[in-house]
Motif scaffolding. Structure first.
Motif, PDB file in Angstrom:
ATOM      1  N   LEU A   1       1.040  -1.040  -0.075  1.00 33.60           N
ATOM      2  CA  LEU A   1      -0.235  -0.063   0.030  1.00 33.60           C
ATOM      3  C   LEU A   1       0.924   1.191  -0.164  1.00 33.60           C
ATOM      4  O   LEU A   1       0.636   2.111  -0.857  1.00 33.60           O
ATOM      5  CB  LEU A   1      -0.802   0.070   1.275  1.00 33.60           C
TER       6      LEU A   1
ATOM      7  N   HIS B   1     -21.484   6.718 -15.432  1.00 35.03           N
ATOM      8  CA  HIS B   1     -20.537   7.517 -14.777  1.00 35.03           C
ATOM      9  C   HIS B   1     -20.242   8.865 -14.900  1.00 35.03           C
ATOM     10  O   HIS B   1     -19.337   9.278 -15.229  1.00 35.03           O
ATOM     11  CB  HIS B   1     -19.000   6.681 -14.579  1.00 35.03           C
TER      12      HIS B   1
ATOM     13  N   HIS C   1     -17.361  11.166 -13.654  1.00 34.00           N
ATOM     14  CA  HIS C   1     -16.129  10.702 -13.577  1.00 34.00           C
ATOM     15  C   HIS C   1     -15.351  10.277 -14.809  1.00 34.00           C
ATOM     16  O   HIS C   1     -14.351  10.204 -15.055  1.00 34.00           O
ATOM     17  CB  HIS C   1     -16.139   9.442 -12.688  1.00 34.00           C
TER      18      HIS C   1
ATOM     19  N   TRP D   1     -10.570   7.990  -7.690  1.00 32.92           N
ATOM     20  CA  TRP D   1     -11.743   7.235  -6.970  1.00 32.92           C
ATOM     21  C   TRP D   1     -12.829   6.904  -8.129  1.00 32.92           C
ATOM     22  O   TRP D   1     -13.299   5.728  -8.147  1.00 32.92           O
ATOM     23  CB  TRP D   1     -12.515   8.477  -6.201  1.00 32.92           C
TER      24      TRP D   1
ATOM     25  N   ALA E   1     -11.497   3.559  -9.126  1.00 36.68           N
ATOM     26  CA  ALA E   1     -11.713   2.461  -8.238  1.00 36.68           C
ATOM     27  C   ALA E   1     -13.004   1.814  -8.098  1.00 36.68           C
ATOM     28  O   ALA E   1     -13.392   1.047  -8.150  1.00 36.68           O
ATOM     29  CB  ALA E   1     -11.252   3.049  -7.012  1.00 36.68           C
ATOM     30  N   VAL E   2     -14.199   2.988  -8.208  1.00 33.28           N
ATOM     31  CA  VAL E   2     -15.326   2.629  -8.144  1.00 33.28           C
ATOM     32  C   VAL E   2     -15.768   1.814  -9.274  1.00 33.28           C
ATOM     33  O   VAL E   2     -16.378   0.850  -9.041  1.00 33.28           O
ATOM     34  CB  VAL E   2     -16.389   4.014  -8.115  1.00 33.28           C
TER      35      VAL E   2
ATOM     36  N   GLN F   1     -14.605  -1.763  -9.330  1.00 31.13           N
ATOM     37  CA  GLN F   1     -15.053  -2.527  -8.248  1.00 31.13           C
ATOM     38  C   GLN F   1     -16.682  -2.911  -8.230  1.00 31.13           C
ATOM     39  O   GLN F   1     -17.166  -3.726  -7.520  1.00 31.13           O
ATOM     40  CB  GLN F   1     -14.804  -2.135  -6.735  1.00 31.13           C
ATOM     41  N   THR F   2     -17.252  -2.150  -8.976  1.00 30.16           N
ATOM     42  CA  THR F   2     -18.697  -2.560  -9.458  1.00 30.16           C
ATOM     43  C   THR F   2     -19.326  -3.206 -10.495  1.00 30.16           C
ATOM     44  O   THR F   2     -18.323  -3.488 -11.479  1.00 30.16           O
ATOM     45  CB  THR F   2     -19.251  -1.180  -9.245  1.00 30.16           C
TER      46      THR F   2
ATOM     47  N   SER G   1      -7.403  -8.659   0.611  1.00 29.58           N
ATOM     48  CA  SER G   1      -7.738  -7.599  -0.368  1.00 29.58           C
ATOM     49  C   SER G   1      -6.919  -6.626  -0.869  1.00 29.58           C
ATOM     50  O   SER G   1      -7.142  -5.655  -1.701  1.00 29.58           O
ATOM     51  CB  SER G   1      -8.993  -6.978   0.445  1.00 29.58           C
TER      52      SER G   1
ATOM     53  N   ILE H   1      -7.738  -5.284  -4.377  1.00 25.42           N
ATOM     54  CA  ILE H   1      -8.463  -4.156  -4.852  1.00 25.42           C
ATOM     55  C   ILE H   1      -7.722  -2.620  -4.488  1.00 25.42           C
ATOM     56  O   ILE H   1      -6.889  -2.825  -3.310  1.00 25.42           O
ATOM     57  CB  ILE H   1     -10.058  -4.387  -3.672  1.00 25.42           C
TER      58      ILE H   1
ATOM     59  N   PRO I   1      -8.514   0.511  -2.517  1.00 19.22           N
ATOM     60  CA  PRO I   1      -9.624   1.025  -1.687  1.00 19.22           C
ATOM     61  C   PRO I   1      -9.882   2.506  -1.943  1.00 19.22           C
ATOM     62  O   PRO I   1      -9.099   3.093  -2.422  1.00 19.22           O
ATOM     63  CB  PRO I   1      -8.948   0.985  -0.230  1.00 19.22           C
ATOM     64  N   LEU I   2     -11.367   2.938  -1.867  1.00 19.87           N
ATOM     65  CA  LEU I   2     -11.665   4.005  -1.970  1.00 19.87           C
ATOM     66  C   LEU I   2     -10.843   5.266  -1.363  1.00 19.87           C
ATOM     67  O   LEU I   2     -10.525   6.358  -2.008  1.00 19.87           O
ATOM     68  CB  LEU I   2     -13.051   4.480  -1.820  1.00 19.87           C
ATOM     69  N   GLN I   3     -10.578   5.022   0.002  1.00 21.48           N
ATOM     70  CA  GLN I   3     -10.008   5.941   0.837  1.00 21.48           C
ATOM     71  C   GLN I   3      -8.494   6.311   0.224  1.00 21.48           C
ATOM     72  O   GLN I   3      -8.266   7.538   0.199  1.00 21.48           O
ATOM     73  CB  GLN I   3      -9.775   5.670   2.339  1.00 21.48           C
ATOM     74  N   GLU I   4      -7.999   5.441  -0.157  1.00 24.20           N
ATOM     75  CA  GLU I   4      -6.523   5.620  -0.544  1.00 24.20           C
ATOM     76  C   GLU I   4      -6.652   6.694  -2.037  1.00 24.20           C
ATOM     77  O   GLU I   4      -5.980   7.350  -2.196  1.00 24.20           O
ATOM     78  CB  GLU I   4      -5.838   4.215  -1.026  1.00 24.20           C
TER      79      GLU I   4
ATOM     80  N   MET J   1      -8.934   8.527  -2.722  1.00 29.69           N
ATOM     81  CA  MET J   1      -9.337   9.662  -2.557  1.00 29.69           C
ATOM     82  C   MET J   1      -8.388  10.757  -2.013  1.00 29.69           C
ATOM     83  O   MET J   1      -8.239  11.831  -2.471  1.00 29.69           O
ATOM     84  CB  MET J   1     -10.630   9.599  -1.493  1.00 29.69           C
TER      85      MET J   1
END
Lengths: 779, 779
Positions: free
Chosen positions: A188, A228, A231, A330, A333-334, A337-338, A677, A681, A683-686, A688
Motif C-alpha cells: 500500500l 459514470h 467521472h 476514485w 476505483a469505483v 469494483q462495481t 484484499s 482491490i 480502496p476508495l479512501q486511498e 481519494m
C-alpha cells in the motif's frame, strides 16, 4: 539407507561444485569484457557505461589487477549492504518481496531447527527403537538414530513430537501473519508513493456488447457517460493487432539476418556474402545476401503498412474491449469494483494492469469462451500431471537403441559403436525427461495464456500455481511413494481415506536422506550455478561477436533476465514443504534447508541488485499465493504426521493433530479475509487521498493528454517508430535494435512474440528467453 | 423387499389419510368461526373483515348452507386461478418463486418419468437378471423386475441406463438454466418496479473503528463526507438495545396476564381473580391479580424509561455500526460494492437489508469475532450432524423404563402398569427423536444467529444449507446405509475413494421401496396436513376464548404463519435428490415424486394466497441456493450411478459418467458466473436508470426526511408508541396488542425475542412460532 558418511561425501561434492561455480563467478565477473553479463542492471540504469578499469586494450578485456582477485569475495557483503527501501527503489517492490520469501524461510526454520535439535534430537537419540528393530534384523543407519524412527512403537515420547508439531505450526503461522501484514503495508505504501500512472485512472472493460448503430468506441463512451457521468474522461479501444505483431516479428528477424551479413561484409570487404534461398539456407539459388534481405525487408514493410491500415480502419479490427479512463482515481476505483449492468457477462470491468503488463492477445475473449478454456485447461493440467510420463516414456523408447534402429535404420552403423551406444543408453532417457522438466514452466505458461488472463502477473501466478501442484505430485509424492503419479492416483483411489496419510507417512522418515541429497544438488549447486549465468554469458559473447557494431548494440545484446516468478517460486515452496514435513520427523534435514535459504537469499540479492531487470511491476501481487502455499505445506505436514503417528501405534493422537489442522485452516481463512484484499482491490479512501493531494498540487493538470495514448497496443508504438526510421534504415543501415529510449516502449514485444507462438504449441518461451531483456530500456 | 401389493396398501393408507385431512379442511374452512384461521391473509390485506355468511349468531359459527358443502373442493381451481404477476403483487416475489420450486420439480420429472417409463422400464422388464439370481436363491419382488436389478451383470443393456443418465442430466440442466434466467429477470424486474424504499439508498456500515475524539455518528459522517463527497446524505447509528428489548418483552408478557385476568373478571364480576406470587404461581402469598399486574407493569415501564435514556445517552450504547444513506441509488450501489479503506476489516459496507429484515443483535460484531464464530459453528454443525445420535440415545435411555426407575424411583408404581409401560417402551424413544428433528431447524437457525449474519434472509439461507446437509447425511445416506452417521463416517474413512460410491450404489435399488413409503408419508400425508393448520387452529381458538375482547384483538390472535424457507426448502430438496438418484435405477419411484410435487404445489399455492403472510421480502435471494442444491443432487446421482455400474460389471462405463459429472460441474460454474450476481449485487446501470427517472418525476423530493428514521431499532418505535399510550393503558385497560397501525412497526419483535434466547440455548423458536404473525401489520 544412507549413513552419515554417505551424506558427508555427497555434501562435500556439492559444496565443492558450488564453490567452483562461485570461484569461476568471482574470476569472470572481474574481467571487464564480462561486465555487461554480470552488471547489466547498472548499465540499464545508466549508472555504468563502461567497465570500471580503463587503460590499454588488453586490460579492457582481462583484469590484471591482482588486488581485485584478493578481494574476490567482496560481492557478498556488497549484496547484503543495500537497505530494503533503497532496494525497492532500485529494483522494484516485486524483487524486494521476492527476496523476503527466502528471508521468511530463514525466519521460520532457524527457530524451528534450534527447538527441534534441542528437544527432538535428544528424545530420538536416547530411544531404543532401532536396537529393538535390529533384533528383528531390520537394518538402519546412524542417521536414523536422530530421527523419529528410533522411538519405540507406542512410546509416550511421541508426545514430544506432537507438542513440537504444535510449536512449529504456531511459530510458522506467527511469522506468516507478521509477514503478510508487513507486505500488505509495503504494497500500500508503494502504491501510494508512486507517481501518477495511467493505470491508476484506468479500468479495463471487456465484453462490450455489440451495437448495430455505434462503433465500439462510441458505445463505450455513451455507456460510461451515462453511468459514470461525473467521472468518465476518455477511452481507448483495443485493436486486434495479432497479425500485425507477427509481421513485425518477421521483419525483425529479417533485419537480424541483414545485420549479420552486413557485419560479415564489413569485416571482410573482399567478398559480398551470399545466401541460398531454399530450405533453411541448405540449397537453392545463391543470391547476394544483403540485397536479398534489403528487398525482403522492403516487402514486409509494405505488408505491415497495409495490415496496419486494415486494422485501424476495419470494424472487425477493433476488439470488444476498451481501456476507460476516469477523471479521478476514485472514479476508476469505483468502476473497477462495481458491476455495471444486470448481465454480469457484459461490460466486465477490472482495474487495468500496467500498460506494459497487458497481455494484448487475450483482451477479446468472450465470457463463455473463457469458462470453456479454463475448464479445458483444468482437464489438460490434470492429464499433464498424472499422465505426463506416458509421452515421455514413448519418446524415451524412441530414443533407445532399439527405437533408433527401427525408426532410422541408416543410423545403425553409428549407434553400433560402443561409446555412442553407452551414451544413448545411459543419458538419452534422462535427457528427455530433463528437457521436459526444463520446458514445463513454459508449457504451463502457455496453458495460462490459453486460459485468457489479461495481465502478465496473472499469467505468471496461474502458471506458478500449476507448477507447484505438479512438483507436489511428481517430485514430492513421487519421490516418497516411488512410482509414477498415475500409479499413485490409482492406488490412492483404491485406498481408504485414512490409509493414504499412513502410506505416505510411513515412507517419510525413510526418504529423508534422498531429500537431503536433493536439497544439496538442486538447492546448493543449482543456486550457485545461477550466479554464473552461463547461458546469458555465452549468448552475450556470441552476439557481441556476430551482431554488435555500436555501443548501443552492445547494450541491447545484454540479457539482464529477470526473476521468473512462475518457474522459481514453486521450487522454493518445495523447500518449505520439505522443511515443515521433516521438522518433527527428521530434524537433521533442517540445517540443509536453512543453508539453502541463506545461500539463495545471498545469491538472489546479488542478482537482483546487479543483474535482473523486471519487465513489469505488480507491487507484490503474488504474495497471497506464496502465503497460501506455505500454509498448505503446513497442512500437508500435519496430515502426514497424523499418518505417521497412526503407524507408530499412536493413533489416539489423531484428534489432537486434527484440531491443529483445523486451526491452521482457520488461520488461513482469517489471513485471507484480513489481508488479501490489499492485493486485489484499490480502496476508495486511498484513491481519494491521492486525488485530493494531486488536486491541491497541480490544479491545472491536463489529465486527458496524459492518458490519451497510455494504452496503445505496443505494436503501434513500435510501428510508428519503425516507420520514422524505415528510410533511415536503408540509408545508413543502422542496427535493428536501435537507441535506448528511456520510455516503456516495446517492453512487451517479446511477450507478444511468445504468445503468437502459443497458438502453435512449440515451447518457444525458453528459446526466447535470451532475448528477453534486450528490449527493456525503462530505467 | 416389499412387493407391489405392499406398496399398494401403503399408498392406500396414505391416500386415505391425506383425503381425510383434505376433507376435514374442506369442512372446517367453510365454518365462519374458522375463517380467520384459513383466510388470514385476506384479513391482513384488509379485503375481508367478517366471515362471508352473515345472519343469525349460530350461522356465524357453523355453516348450514349445504350448497357450499357440495362445492367443497372448489378451493383447488381457485388456488390455481390467480396468475403469477398477480400472485407476486399479492404475496411478494419470495412466495411466487418459492412455488416455482415445486413447479421446477414437475418440469424436471414429468419428461424424465415419461422417458424412463418408455425406455428403461421395458429394458428392465425384458431382462432376466432376477430369474438367474433366483436360481441362486436370491429373493426378489415384482417391483425389482421394473428396476435395474433385473438386468444381467455386465449386460450391454446398461448402456440404455447410461445414455438415459445423460438425457436426464441434460434435461435437468436445461430446465435449471431456463429457470435461473427467468427468476433472475423476475428479480430484477421486481426490484426495478418497486416503489422508493429506504434500503435502495442505504448501506450498512459495520466495524466502524473507534475514534477518541468523535462519537460514532460524527466519525461516520466525516468519513463518508470525505470519501463519498458527492453522494453522502445522512446516517443513523445503531443502538445496542438488546436489554431494552428484553424489558419490553417482559412487559408484554405481564400485560398478557393482566388482560387474561381482566377478561376473567369481566366474565365473572363477582370475584376478583387472585394470584399466588411464588414459583410459577404454585405457592406464595395470594394477592389481587389485576392490582398486582398493574403494579408490575408500572414498575417495568419505569425501568424501560430508565434503560431507554441510558441507551440513548451512554456512549457505549451506540454500536460501531451505522446505516449510511446516500443521495442517489447509484451512490449507495457504489458504496456497497467497494472497499472503503486499506484495512478490509474496518468500515465494511454492504447493501442494507430491508429495515424489517435487519437482525439487530448481530450488527455490532467485530471482524475477528465473526471469523471465530463462523468457525465454531462449522465445528458444532459437524458434531451435530455426525454425533447427534449420542445425546438422543442418552435421553432415550433416560426415557426408558430402566432410566425412569433409576432417576425417579417415586414413579415406580405408575410405570409398572402394563399400558403405561408399553407406551414408554414403544413410543417414548421415537418421540424423543421426533422432537429433536422437529426442533432441528430452530436449532440450526440459532446457530446461524450466533454466526453473526445481519439479515433474516441470510440467516434463513444458512440454516437451510445446514438442514440440507443434515438431511443428506442422516436421512438419505442414513437410510441407504443403515447405521448412524458417525458409523458411516467411520466406515467411509476406512474405505477407499472408489469403494464408497459402490457401497452406496449397490444399496440404492434395494432401498427404493423404503423411499416410496417415505415419500407417501412425508410428502403426501404431511403436505395434506399442512393445509389443515392444526396448530394455528387450536391456538387461535384458545386465544379467542381467553384473551380476545375486541375485533382488533381477534385480528392479532390470527397466526397467518409464513413459508419457513429454512425448514421447508431442504425437505423439498430431498425429493429432487431421490428423483434424480432413482430416475435411471428404479423408475417406479418417479410417479410418486411427481404426485408429491403437483400436490404440494397446489396446497402451497392455496396457502400462499389465503394464509401465509411473509415477514420480509428478499426478492428471491434464495434462488442460487436452490439451484445449487439441485445441481448437487444431480452430481450425487451421477456418482452413485458410477458406483452402482461398477458393481454391475460395467466398470468400463466409469469414464463415460465421469465426463458427465465434470460437465455438470462446469455447467454449475457457468450458471454461477452468469446469473448469481443478479442475486447479490445492485448493478450501477439499473440504479442510474431509477435515479434518472425519479429525478425527472420528482425533482423536489426531500429524500433526507424520507430516510431519516427508516432504520431505527424497532424497539424505539414500539417504545414511543407505548409511551404515548401508557397512561391510556392504565385508564381504560385496553389490550396490549393494540391498533393495527399500517406501518412496519414491531414486525421484527418476535425475532428480537428469539435471539435474546439464543444466548441461552433453549430451542425457543418453535414456541414463539404461533405468535409470529401476530405483530405483522403492514399490508
Amino acid at each position: 539407507m544412507a549413513t552419515l558418511a554417505d551424506i558427508g561425501v555427497a555434501a562435500a561434492i556439492n559444496i565443492i561444485s558450488a564453490l567452483i561455480f562461485l570461484l569461476l563467478f568471482a574470476i569472470l565477473r572481474l574481467q571487464p569484457f564480462n561486465d555487461r553479463v554480470y552488471f547489466p542492471k547498472w548499465y540499464l540504469k545508466g549508472l555504468r557505461s563502461n567497465p570500471l578499469s580503463s587503460g590499454a586494450f588488453v586490460s579492457k578485456i582481462v583484469n590484471f589487477d591482482f588486488r581485485s582477485y584478493i578481494r574476490f569475495l567482496n560481492w557478498i557483503p556488497a549484496a547484503l549492504q543495500m537497505p530494503e527501501p533503497e532496494l525497492i527503489d532500485h529494483a522494484g517492490l516485486d524483487s524486494a518481496v521476492y527476496l523476503r520469501i527466502y528471508m521468511i524461510g530463514l525466519k521460520i526454520f532457524v527457530p524451528i531447527a534450534i527447538l527441534s535439535w534441542s528437544i527432538l534430537v535428544p528424545v530420538n537419540l536416547t530411544s531404543h527403537g532401532l536396537q529393538l528393530a535390529k533384533l528383528r534384523n531390520v537394518t538402519s543407519s546412524n542417521i536414523d538414530k536422530l530421527s523419529i524412527s528410533n522411538v519405540e512403537r507406542g512410546s509416550d515420547r511421541f508426545w514430544a513430537h506432537l507438542v513440537m508439531a504444535y510449536a512449529f505450526t504456531i511459530w510458522t503461522c506467527y511469522v506468516l501473519m507478521r509477514e503478510y501484514e508487513k507486505i500488505a503495508s509495503m504494497r500500500l505504501a508503494f502504491l501510494q508513493s508512486e507517481k501518477r500512472r495511467a493505470d491508476q485512472f484506468t479500468v479495463l472493460v471487456r465484453n462490450v456488447p455489440p451495437d448495430a448503430n455505434e462503433s465500439i468506441s462510441e458505445n463505450v463512451e455513451h455507456f460510461f457517460m451515462v453511468n459514470h457521468p461525473d467521472h468518465y474522461l476518455t477511452n481507448q479501444v483495443v485493436y486486434n493487432a495479432n497479425d500485425l505483431a507477427d509481421l513485425v516479428a518477421e521483419k525483425k528477424k529479417l533485419q537480424n539476418w541483414y545485420d549479420y551479413y552486413l557485419l560479415k561484409y564489413t569485416r571482410n570487404k573482399e567478398q559480398r556474402p551470399r545466401v541460398k534461398l531454399g530450405f533453411i539456407g541448405l540449397w537453392g539459388k545463391k543470391v547476394d545476401a544483403m540485397d536479398h534481405y534489403t528487398a525482403e525487408i522492403e516487402k514486409i514493410t509494405e505488408k505491415i503498412m497495409v495490415e496496419r491500415t486494415r486494422v485501424m480502419k476495419d470494424e472487425k479490427g477493433v476488439m470488444p474491449a476498451a481501456f476507460v479512463s476516469f477523471k479521478t482515481r476514485w472514479g476508476a476505483a469505483v468502476c473497477a469494483q462495481t458491476q455495471q449492468t444486470k448481465n454480469p457477462t457484459e461490460w466486465l470491468t477490472e482495474w487495468a494492469p500496467e500498460a506494459r503488463e497487458v497481455y494484448w492477445q487475450n483482451l477479446a475473449m468472450p465470457y463463455v469462451s473463457l469458462t470453456v478454456r479454463r475448464f479445458v485447461m483444468h482437464v489438460a493440467f490434470f492429464f499433464l500431471t498424472f499422465f505426463f510420463i506416458i509421452p515421455i516414456a514413448f519418446v524415451q523408447s524412441l530414443a533407445s537403441i532399439e527405437g533408433i534402429r527401427k525408426s532410422a535404420p541408416f543410423l545403425n552403423p553409428i549407434i553400433e559403436k560402443k561409446f555412442i551406444k553407452s551414451v544413448i543408453q545411459g543419458f538419452l532417457p534422462g535427457i528427455v525427461l530433463k528437457l521436459f522438466l526444463m520446458f514445463l514452466p513454459a508449457i504451463l505458461m502457455m496453458m495460462s495464456k490459453f486460459e485468457g488472463f489479461v495481465s502478465i502477473s496473472a499469467l505468471e501466478r496461474r502458471a506458478a500455481f500449476r507448477y507447484y501442484l505438479f512438483n507436489l505430485v511428481n517430485v514430492f509424492l513421487g519421490s516418497i511413494i516411488t512410482g509414477s503419479a498415475f500409479e499413485q492416483l490409482d492406488s490412492f483411489l483404491k485406498q481408504s481415506a485414512d490409509q493414504i496419510p499412513r502410506t505416505i507417512g510411513v515412507a517419510i522418515p525413510i526418504k529423508a536422506t534422498f531429500f537431503i541429497t536433493y536439497i544439496m544438488v538442486d538447492g546448493w549447486a543449482g543456486v550457485a550455478g545461477e550466479i554464473l549465468r552461463l547461458k546469458p554469458f555465452v549468448i552475450f559473447h556470441l552476439k557481441n561477436f556476430f551482431l554488435v557494431k555500436t555501443e548501443k548494440d552492445r547494450e541491447e545484446a545484454m540479457d539482464p533476465g529477470q526473476i521468473e516468478f512462475y518457474a522459481t517460486e514453486p521450487r522454493i515452496q518445495l523447500y518449505f514443504l520439505l522443511g515443515l514435513v521433516y521438522a518433527p520427523v527428521t530434524p537433521i534435514l533442517l540445517p540443509f534447508i536453512i543453508f539453502f535459504f541463506g545461500f539463495a537469499y545471498l545469491i538472489f540479492r546479488h542478482q537482483i541488485i546487479n543483474v535482473y531487470n523486471q519487465e513489469y511491476e505488480s507491487a507484490a501481487a503474488f504474495w497471497p499465493d506464496v502465503h497460501g502455499r506455505i500454509i498448505s505445506a503446513l497442512i500437508i505436514s500435519q496430515v502426514l504426521l497424523i499418518g505417521l503417528m497412526s503407524t507408530k501405534g499412536k493413533a489416539q493422537s489423531t484428534p489432537f493433530l486434527v484440531v491443529l489442522t483445523i486451526c491452521t485452516i482457520g488461520f488461513h481463512r482469517f489471513c485471507k479475509g484480513r489481508y488479501e484484499s490489499a492485493f486485489v482491490i484499490n480502496p476508495l479512501q486511498e484513491a481519494m487521498i491521492k486525488d485530493t493531494l494531486e488536486k491541491a498540487r497541480e490544479p491545472n493538470l491536463n489529465l486527458k493528454r496524459f492518458l490519451q495514448s497510455a494504452y496503445i497496443h505496443p505494436i503501434f508504438k513500435d510501428e510508428e517508430y519503425e516507420d520514422d526510421r524505415s528510410e533511415e534504415l536503408l540509408e545508413d543501415s543502422d542496427d535493428e535494435n536501435c537507441v535506448v529510449v528511456p520510455t516503456k516502449r516495446r517492453s512487451r514485444r517479446n511477450t507478444a512474440a511468445n504468445s503468437s507462438a502459443s497458438g502453435g504449441s512449440t515451447p518457444s518461451l525458453p528459446f526466447n528467453r535470451p532475448d528477453t531483456g534486450k528490449e527493456k530500456s525503462e530505467s
